[in-house]
Design a protein around this motif. Structure first.
Motif, PDB file in Angstrom:
ATOM      1  N   LYS A   1       0.656  -1.075   0.228  1.00 54.81           N
ATOM      2  CA  LYS A   1       0.649  -0.033  -0.100  1.00 54.81           C
ATOM      3  C   LYS A   1       0.909   1.203   0.122  1.00 54.81           C
ATOM      4  CE  LYS A   1      -3.885   2.372   2.745  1.00 54.81           C
ATOM      5  NZ  LYS A   1      -4.466   2.558   4.023  1.00 54.81           N
ATOM      6  N   GLU A   2       1.762   1.561   1.129  1.00 50.80           N
ATOM      7  CA  GLU A   2       2.839   2.228   0.558  1.00 50.80           C
ATOM      8  C   GLU A   2       2.926   2.604   0.223  1.00 50.80           C
ATOM      9  OE1 GLU A   2       5.735   2.996   5.048  1.00 50.80           O
ATOM     10  OE2 GLU A   2       6.587   1.846   3.073  1.00 50.80           O
ATOM     11  N   ARG A   3       4.357   1.534  -1.078  1.00 49.94           N
ATOM     12  CA  ARG A   3       4.637   1.905  -2.050  1.00 49.94           C
ATOM     13  C   ARG A   3       3.857   2.538  -3.327  1.00 49.94           C
ATOM     14  NH1 ARG A   3      10.405   0.192  -1.888  1.00 49.94           N
ATOM     15  NH2 ARG A   3      10.203   0.018  -3.924  1.00 49.94           N
ATOM     16  N   LYS A   4       2.680   1.654  -3.433  1.00 47.92           N
ATOM     17  CA  LYS A   4       1.710   2.495  -4.464  1.00 47.92           C
ATOM     18  C   LYS A   4       1.403   3.817  -4.237  1.00 47.92           C
ATOM     19  CE  LYS A   4      -2.766   1.662  -5.958  1.00 47.92           C
ATOM     20  NZ  LYS A   4      -4.394   1.419  -6.167  1.00 47.92           N
ATOM     21  N   GLN A   5       1.694   4.243  -3.257  1.00 50.05           N
ATOM     22  CA  GLN A   5       0.829   5.402  -2.294  1.00 50.05           C
ATOM     23  C   GLN A   5       2.156   6.448  -2.850  1.00 50.05           C
ATOM     24  OE1 GLN A   5       0.072   5.439   2.019  1.00 50.05           O
ATOM     25  NE2 GLN A   5      -1.881   5.354   1.345  1.00 50.05           N
TER      26      GLN A   5
END
Length: 365
Positions: free
Chosen positions: A251-255
């Protein structure tokens, strides 16, 4: 601007200290509870029926080719935009790598570039999830199945990625993962093989245990010759800790990727495309540079401003060794090697500062 590293591991010593001490106290540094638990947890996460640990994705790929009986006189088609290990394992076994050109959008092998390379000598296809992106995997699988050719998925970068609801590791005939320091799950070095076939899993159990199956009296029963590509306990502990928080990492990397896109696309940068049915883990955050921009000049400019960056990856057929031996010219993979840049991607990275450094580098040139 302070130095911005390309990657930061998702693990700290505090997270593993207690379990590390337990291993040191027990003296069980290999073939212990954590390796077996990591295997089971990876299988549950990926949806694969069986998972076997290895020392790296390279040894995992090599073992998969051995499983398929590939050797001199055989042909293996490989994606042409990857790290050289993808082709090196084929070359090492005396087989011939055939290099399939890739899409300039997804960076992946296409059915239309694969089909002309398939022939009576083709014994396997290695599809690379370029930089973690499995776009097109199902189309390649359908073509391989129609020809009766085994599909190996080089998912070295793709832990947590999926296409059409199938996580990498659950769909191809054989899938190989990496736990190198630049991967989302890092064990220093390490790898894994996933398969849904019981007979192949049984073969791997024996071959990855020096050829042993069970006991013969008080000793191991060596029913075949085999190898030692084991993942140690300490590395398995590291892997388990990161796998337990993988959803948050994804989730963090997508953001972070979306934040970069918002700032860089107006400058003419184009992000690697993931197809609509793909969940992309963003193992590497890669863009093609704007027309007229020197990618190498940009990397140098960022370095001067304290930002680490690097190329996307390699056109295998364009490396010195493979060019000299096979003289293949795949225009898309060569263009991507010359025009892609990998940028820092992790929680807490100052995206605005990196993009400002990019803008300043472009103006300075």
């Amino acid at each position: 601007m302070s130095n911005v590293s390309l990657m930061k591991p998702y693990i700290s010593f505090d997270e593993v200290e207690a379990d590390f001490r337990g291993v040191f106290d027990s003296g069980m540094f290999t073939r212990g509870e954590h390796v077996e638990a990591f295997r089971k947890e990876l299988a549950a996460f990926t949806g694969a029926k069986h998972v076997h640990m290895a020392t790296s994705a390279t040894t995992a790929l090599w073992v998969c080719l051995k499983l398929l009986g590939i050797g001199p006189g055989d042909e293996v088609v490989v994606s042409d935009f990857s790290f050289p290990a993808t082709a090196n394992v084929v070359e090492d076994l005396g087989a011939t790598p055939f290099f399939a050109d890739v899409s300039r959008d997804t960076y992946n092998m296409l059915a239309e570039t694969l089909a002309p390379l398939l022939g009576p000598g083709t014994k396997a296809v290695i599809f690379v999830d370029a930089l973690g992106n499995p776009s097109g995997l199902h189309a390649i699988s359908a073509l391989c199945r129609s020809r009766g050719i085994p599909l190996i998925e080089d998912a070295a970068c793709a832990i947590g990625s999926s296409e059409a609801g199938h996580r990498c590791g659950s769909f191809a005939d054989l899938t190989c993962f990496s736990f190198h320091p630049r991967k989302l799950i890092s064990t220093g070095e390490g790898g894994a093989i996933a398969t849904n076939r019981d007979d192949w899993s049984q073969w791997l159990d024996v071959k990855l245990s020096h050829g042993a199956r069970g006991m013969k009296g008080l000793a191991l029963d060596f029913v075949d010759y085999g190898y030692n590509f084991r993942l140690p306990e300490l590395q398995a502990i590291m892997g388990r800790k990161q796998l337990a928080k993988i959803e948050g990492i994804l989730k963090e990397r997508k953001q972070v990727r979306e934040a970069y896109r918002a700032l860089l696309e107006p400058m003419g940068f184009v992000a690697q495309r993931a197809n609509p049915d793909v969940h992309f883990n963003v193992q590497s955050l890669v863009f093609t540079v704007p027309p007229g921009c020197s990618r190498d000049g940009l990397i140098a400019g960022l370095k001067a401003r304290g930002v680490e960056s690097t190329i996307g990856t390699y056109s295998l057929s364009a490396t010195t060794y493979y060019t000299a031996k096979y003289a293949v010219n795949n225009p898309n993979s060569r263009w991507l090697e010359a025009n892609t840049i990998t940028l820092p991607c992790y929680g807490g990275v100052d995206v605005q500062a990196v993009c400002k450094a990019i803008q300043d580098s472009l103006i300075a040139r």
